[in-house]
Design an enzyme around this catalytic site. Structure first.
Site, PDB file in Angstrom:
ATOM      1  N   SER A 145      47.639  39.773  38.766  1.00  0.00           N
ATOM      2  CA  SER A 145      48.145  39.189  40.011  1.00  0.00           C
ATOM      3  C   SER A 145      47.101  38.193  40.502  1.00  0.00           C
ATOM      4  O   SER A 145      46.656  37.332  39.735  1.00  0.00           O
ATOM      5  CB  SER A 145      48.444  40.282  41.037  1.00  0.00           C
ATOM      6  OG  SER A 145      48.918  39.729  42.253  1.00  0.00           O
ATOM      7  N   TYR A 159      52.998  29.536  44.891  1.00  0.00           N
ATOM      8  CA  TYR A 159      52.226  30.472  44.071  1.00  0.00           C
ATOM      9  C   TYR A 159      52.174  31.880  44.653  1.00  0.00           C
ATOM     10  O   TYR A 159      52.362  32.869  43.933  1.00  0.00           O
ATOM     11  CB  TYR A 159      50.813  29.901  43.923  1.00  0.00           C
ATOM     12  CG  TYR A 159      49.826  30.742  43.164  1.00  0.00           C
ATOM     13  CD1 TYR A 159      49.902  30.854  41.776  1.00  0.00           C
ATOM     14  CD2 TYR A 159      48.787  31.398  43.826  1.00  0.00           C
ATOM     15  CE1 TYR A 159      48.970  31.601  41.070  1.00  0.00           C
ATOM     16  CE2 TYR A 159      47.853  32.144  43.129  1.00  0.00           C
ATOM     17  CZ  TYR A 159      47.947  32.249  41.756  1.00  0.00           C
ATOM     18  OH  TYR A 159      47.022  32.988  41.060  1.00  0.00           O
ATOM     19  N   LYS A 163      52.747  36.011  43.010  1.00  0.00           N
ATOM     20  CA  LYS A 163      51.713  37.018  42.823  1.00  0.00           C
ATOM     21  C   LYS A 163      51.982  38.271  43.665  1.00  0.00           C
ATOM     22  O   LYS A 163      51.602  39.384  43.269  1.00  0.00           O
ATOM     23  CB  LYS A 163      50.338  36.412  43.132  1.00  0.00           C
ATOM     24  CG  LYS A 163      49.908  35.363  42.116  1.00  0.00           C
ATOM     25  CD  LYS A 163      49.931  35.923  40.687  1.00  0.00           C
ATOM     26  CE  LYS A 163      49.377  34.944  39.669  1.00  0.00           C
ATOM     27  NZ  LYS A 163      49.340  35.512  38.302  1.00  0.00           N
TER      28      LYS A 163
END
Length: 275
Positions: A145, A159, A163
């Protein structure tokens, strides 16, 4: 708990030709693991294989070119590795991509691209290998992650959700697979000196650099702490001292983290040079 040994174990690493994935591969071949690297660019894969063999001449290193965002290519990669070397004992989903800019500057296509690589890429290889691991009753899945998977920084609207998704997938996967003999770990690297970070810095907003950037660590140091955590059987792995502090702070102060971040942003904007 006895430390996990990787000697003679078969390891498959997505995104293993560069960055954190390659640094993990270096340490694993030094420990005597048999390593397969999967990533998109054939020439970079070949160079990574050459470099690993230069480090450990007797290492067993295989490569296969595949785009992790494509489920069909991933299944072909998994089938090839199983046919050539056997079922991996350890899967490391390290393939990832990032892009940093102000939200109004990020094309919608980029959101899809980053999600397809970071999140669905993780799912694709996991699901490709999982039926075999379940049949065998053993295996270890490691998902990479990011610190942006527990604390959202400025300038990463495309982004951050990927994650957080990897983190959520890992949490749910751990719960389901632990009783079935399959281990799961999730790694939250801080800002890491990789080709991806160098690309980010070309478009990164001022506020990100001024208020939300952490100390940049090397990919080798992230890999070393990750391997150490895997040896110890850890589920959550937090490379870097500053990273551990931020993680602890987030869960200690709860919703108070948001006014803290607002203050950091406001302070950075006060200092922003005029255009």
């Amino acid at each position: 708990m006895a430390q996990e040994s990787f000697k003679d174990r078969l390891v498959l690493i997505t995104g293993g030709s560069t960055g954190i994935g390659f640094s993990l591969a270096k340490l694993l071949v030094q420990e005597g693991a048999r390593v397969w690297l999967v990533s998109r660019r054939k020439e970079v894969l070949a160079e990574a294989q050459k470099n690993l063999l230069a480090i450990s001449p007797n290492a067993n290193v295989g490569i296969f070119s595949a785009d992790v965002s494509d489920a069909g290519q991933v299944q072909a990669a998994a089938d090839h590795v199983i046919h050539e070397a056997g079922l991996p004992d350890l899967l490391i989903n390290a393939a990832g991509e990032s892009y940093s800019d102000y939200v109004q500057n990020i094309p919608i296509e980029t959101y899809h691209k980053i999600m397809d690589i970071n999140y669905f890429g993780t799912i694709h290889m996991t699901i490709a290998l999982l039926p075999h691991m379940l049949k065998r009753g053993s295996g270890h899945i490691v998902n990479i992650s990011s610190a942006a998977g527990y604390l959202a920084p400025f300038g990463y609207l495309d982004y951050v959700p990927t994650k957080y998704a990897v983190r959520g997938f890992s949490d749910a996967l751990r719960l389901e697979l632990k009783p079935l003999g399959i281990r799961v770990s999730v790694v939250f690297p801080p800002d890491t000196d990789t080709p991806g970070l160098n690309r980010e810095n070309k478009t990164k907003p001022y506020e990100t650099l001024a208020a939300f950037s952490t100390k940049v660590v090397s990919a080798d140091s992230v890999a070393a702490e990750t391997i150490k955590g895997l040896h110890r059987g850890q589920y959550t792995i937090l490379p870097g001292f500053e990273n551990k502090l931020y993680y602890g702070l987030v869960f200690l102060v709860g919703n108070a983290i948001y006014p803290i971040m607002d203050f950091m942003l406001a302070d950075a904007r006060k200092k922003k040079p005029s255009a």
